[in-house]
Design a protein around this motif. Sequence first.
Motif, PDB file in Angstrom:
ATOM      1  N   MET A   1       0.842  -1.192   0.000  1.00  0.00           N
ATOM      2  CA  MET A   1       0.000   0.000   0.000  1.00  0.00           C
ATOM      3  C   MET A   1       0.882   1.248   0.000  1.00  0.00           C
ATOM      4  O   MET A   1       1.925   1.274   0.639  1.00  0.00           O
ATOM      5  CB  MET A   1      -0.895   0.040   1.240  1.00  0.00           C
ATOM      6  CG  MET A   1      -1.907  -1.074   1.363  1.00  0.00           C
ATOM      7  SD  MET A   1      -2.979  -0.815   2.803  1.00  0.00           S
ATOM      8  CE  MET A   1      -3.453  -2.499   3.148  1.00  0.00           C
ATOM      9  N   SER A   2       0.424   2.264  -0.682  1.00  0.00           N
ATOM     10  CA  SER A   2       1.141   3.531  -0.686  1.00  0.00           C
ATOM     11  C   SER A   2       0.927   4.252   0.642  1.00  0.00           C
ATOM     12  O   SER A   2       0.011   3.922   1.411  1.00  0.00           O
ATOM     13  CB  SER A   2       0.637   4.411  -1.828  1.00  0.00           C
ATOM     14  OG  SER A   2      -0.713   4.794  -1.594  1.00  0.00           O
ATOM     15  N   VAL A   3       1.768   5.249   0.901  1.00  0.00           N
ATOM     16  CA  VAL A   3       1.629   6.028   2.128  1.00  0.00           C
ATOM     17  C   VAL A   3       0.259   6.694   2.181  1.00  0.00           C
ATOM     18  O   VAL A   3      -0.408   6.723   3.223  1.00  0.00           O
ATOM     19  CB  VAL A   3       2.750   7.084   2.226  1.00  0.00           C
ATOM     20  CG1 VAL A   3       2.501   8.019   3.405  1.00  0.00           C
ATOM     21  CG2 VAL A   3       4.110   6.413   2.359  1.00  0.00           C
ATOM     22  N   GLY A   4      -0.171   7.214   1.043  1.00  0.00           N
ATOM     23  CA  GLY A   4      -1.478   7.861   0.994  1.00  0.00           C
ATOM     24  C   GLY A   4      -2.609   6.896   1.313  1.00  0.00           C
ATOM     25  O   GLY A   4      -3.569   7.251   2.008  1.00  0.00           O
ATOM     26  N   ARG A   5      -2.480   5.678   0.804  1.00  0.00           N
ATOM     27  CA  ARG A   5      -3.510   4.666   1.054  1.00  0.00           C
ATOM     28  C   ARG A   5      -3.526   4.259   2.524  1.00  0.00           C
ATOM     29  O   ARG A   5      -4.588   4.042   3.111  1.00  0.00           O
ATOM     30  CB  ARG A   5      -3.243   3.452   0.169  1.00  0.00           C
ATOM     31  CG  ARG A   5      -4.346   2.404   0.172  1.00  0.00           C
ATOM     32  CD  ARG A   5      -5.594   2.890  -0.484  1.00  0.00           C
ATOM     33  NE  ARG A   5      -6.579   1.815  -0.623  1.00  0.00           N
ATOM     34  CZ  ARG A   5      -7.886   1.997  -0.564  1.00  0.00           C
ATOM     35  NH1 ARG A   5      -8.377   3.209  -0.378  1.00  0.00           N
ATOM     36  NH2 ARG A   5      -8.717   0.984  -0.707  1.00  0.00           N
ATOM     37  N   LEU A   6      -2.356   4.172   3.134  1.00  0.00           N
ATOM     38  CA  LEU A   6      -2.273   3.829   4.551  1.00  0.00           C
ATOM     39  C   LEU A   6      -2.880   4.930   5.415  1.00  0.00           C
ATOM     40  O   LEU A   6      -3.557   4.653   6.412  1.00  0.00           O
ATOM     41  CB  LEU A   6      -0.821   3.580   4.948  1.00  0.00           C
ATOM     42  CG  LEU A   6      -0.168   2.326   4.345  1.00  0.00           C
ATOM     43  CD1 LEU A   6       1.314   2.301   4.673  1.00  0.00           C
ATOM     44  CD2 LEU A   6      -0.851   1.059   4.848  1.00  0.00           C
ATOM     45  N   ARG A   7      -2.641   6.168   5.028  1.00  0.00           N
ATOM     46  CA  ARG A   7      -3.246   7.283   5.766  1.00  0.00           C
ATOM     47  C   ARG A   7      -4.763   7.251   5.644  1.00  0.00           C
ATOM     48  O   ARG A   7      -5.485   7.534   6.602  1.00  0.00           O
ATOM     49  CB  ARG A   7      -2.690   8.610   5.242  1.00  0.00           C
ATOM     50  CG  ARG A   7      -1.248   8.883   5.668  1.00  0.00           C
ATOM     51  CD  ARG A   7      -0.712  10.132   5.016  1.00  0.00           C
ATOM     52  NE  ARG A   7       0.640  10.439   5.485  1.00  0.00           N
ATOM     53  CZ  ARG A   7       1.451  11.311   4.904  1.00  0.00           C
ATOM     54  NH1 ARG A   7       1.037  11.986   3.822  1.00  0.00           N
ATOM     55  NH2 ARG A   7       2.661  11.525   5.390  1.00  0.00           N
ATOM     56  N   LEU A   9      -6.523   4.565   5.198  1.00  0.00           N
ATOM     57  CA  LEU A   9      -6.965   3.446   6.031  1.00  0.00           C
ATOM     58  C   LEU A   9      -7.147   3.903   7.472  1.00  0.00           C
ATOM     59  O   LEU A   9      -8.181   3.630   8.098  1.00  0.00           O
ATOM     60  CB  LEU A   9      -5.947   2.311   5.962  1.00  0.00           C
ATOM     61  CG  LEU A   9      -6.124   1.159   6.964  1.00  0.00           C
ATOM     62  CD1 LEU A   9      -7.470   0.476   6.764  1.00  0.00           C
ATOM     63  CD2 LEU A   9      -4.987   0.149   6.826  1.00  0.00           C
ATOM     64  N   HIS A  10      -6.160   4.603   8.002  1.00  0.00           N
ATOM     65  CA  HIS A  10      -6.247   5.076   9.383  1.00  0.00           C
ATOM     66  C   HIS A  10      -7.404   6.049   9.556  1.00  0.00           C
ATOM     67  O   HIS A  10      -8.206   5.930  10.492  1.00  0.00           O
ATOM     68  CB  HIS A  10      -4.939   5.744   9.805  1.00  0.00           C
ATOM     69  CG  HIS A  10      -4.968   6.263  11.211  1.00  0.00           C
ATOM     70  ND1 HIS A  10      -5.484   7.510  11.532  1.00  0.00           N
ATOM     71  CD2 HIS A  10      -4.569   5.700  12.385  1.00  0.00           C
ATOM     72  CE1 HIS A  10      -5.397   7.696  12.837  1.00  0.00           C
ATOM     73  NE2 HIS A  10      -4.844   6.618  13.378  1.00  0.00           N
ATOM     74  N   ARG A  11      -7.496   7.012   8.663  1.00  0.00           N
ATOM     75  CA  ARG A  11      -8.546   8.025   8.780  1.00  0.00           C
ATOM     76  C   ARG A  11      -9.934   7.398   8.708  1.00  0.00           C
ATOM     77  O   ARG A  11     -10.815   7.710   9.515  1.00  0.00           O
ATOM     78  CB  ARG A  11      -8.388   9.062   7.665  1.00  0.00           C
ATOM     79  CG  ARG A  11      -9.469  10.159   7.681  1.00  0.00           C
ATOM     80  CD  ARG A  11      -9.372  11.041   6.457  1.00  0.00           C
ATOM     81  NE  ARG A  11      -9.525  10.274   5.228  1.00  0.00           N
ATOM     82  CZ  ARG A  11     -10.709   9.864   4.766  1.00  0.00           C
ATOM     83  NH1 ARG A  11     -11.826  10.131   5.429  1.00  0.00           N
ATOM     84  NH2 ARG A  11     -10.774   9.174   3.635  1.00  0.00           N
ATOM     85  N   SER A  12     -10.125   6.497   7.760  1.00  0.00           N
ATOM     86  CA  SER A  12     -11.445   5.900   7.554  1.00  0.00           C
ATOM     87  C   SER A  12     -11.835   4.971   8.696  1.00  0.00           C
ATOM     88  O   SER A  12     -12.982   4.980   9.158  1.00  0.00           O
ATOM     89  CB  SER A  12     -11.472   5.141   6.226  1.00  0.00           C
ATOM     90  OG  SER A  12     -11.223   6.008   5.146  1.00  0.00           O
ATOM     91  N   LEU A  13     -10.882   4.159   9.161  1.00  0.00           N
ATOM     92  CA  LEU A  13     -11.192   3.245  10.257  1.00  0.00           C
ATOM     93  C   LEU A  13     -11.458   4.021  11.542  1.00  0.00           C
ATOM     94  O   LEU A  13     -12.382   3.695  12.296  1.00  0.00           O
ATOM     95  CB  LEU A  13     -10.050   2.248  10.462  1.00  0.00           C
ATOM     96  CG  LEU A  13     -10.256   1.222  11.585  1.00  0.00           C
ATOM     97  CD1 LEU A  13     -11.570   0.469  11.415  1.00  0.00           C
ATOM     98  CD2 LEU A  13      -9.083   0.242  11.645  1.00  0.00           C
ATOM     99  N   LYS A  14     -10.672   5.049  11.791  1.00  0.00           N
ATOM    100  CA  LYS A  14     -10.897   5.873  12.982  1.00  0.00           C
ATOM    101  C   LYS A  14     -12.277   6.511  12.933  1.00  0.00           C
ATOM    102  O   LYS A  14     -12.983   6.597  13.947  1.00  0.00           O
ATOM    103  CB  LYS A  14      -9.832   6.952  13.103  1.00  0.00           C
ATOM    104  CG  LYS A  14      -9.958   7.804  14.374  1.00  0.00           C
ATOM    105  CD  LYS A  14      -8.859   8.837  14.462  1.00  0.00           C
ATOM    106  CE  LYS A  14      -8.934   9.594  15.786  1.00  0.00           C
ATOM    107  NZ  LYS A  14     -10.246  10.246  15.994  1.00  0.00           N
TER     108      LYS A  14
END
Length: 209
Positions: A1-7, A9-14
């Motif tokens: 996953m790209s850094v943007g995609r990981l960010r 993931l965090h934002r959406s799950l939170k």
Amino acid sequence: MSVGRLRELHRSLKQVLDSVPEHGRDADRKFDAVAGRFLVDWFATDGRNQASNPEIWPYLTILVLPDLAVRRFGPDSTGRLPKDRYLSGRRNIFYRAYLRSWILGDLLSDPELPLYEDDLVGLVDRNLSADHRVARIIADQIRSLSGNENRREIVRNGLKAIQYELRVTDLSSLDDSGIRTAVSLAFHGPDFQHTDVFTRNASEAPAWL
């Protein structure tokens, strides 16, 4: 996953977990259910092959989602975090939630299916999930016990019986009817009576029963 995609993931799950209370009755169960459903949908888009890599889970837990991980399994009285919840394996915080949701699907949120923590540990965390058909049929069997005052004891004994049977029998080699018969007998024994979910039919029983 790209850094943007990981960010993302965090934002959406939170964001989805913000709707789950941090304290109170069923808070942990709701956290697991919401996180698991989200991760199933996420990896359906990003690829299940990523989720099958055991090293992705400690990476996500420790580097991408640490604040959410600590919310679910924080430090103990000595300030130490439970290692097994952060490292790879079925006890990892997010992998266990993902695996339960992937196997049990909407059964986890079915108001008629009161699956409790002990049941889920026996059903998924103790390797009963090698064949997802088996896990789902067991979940249906547990649902059929709703309202039974001896439900907890029946479930505990039934799961033990199935775990024992798995040592000598490949349940995944049976068709759905055979699995249902085997699971019913494991939960109810030879005196099993008809229920709305399962129909006992001696002709459907596998030869080893």
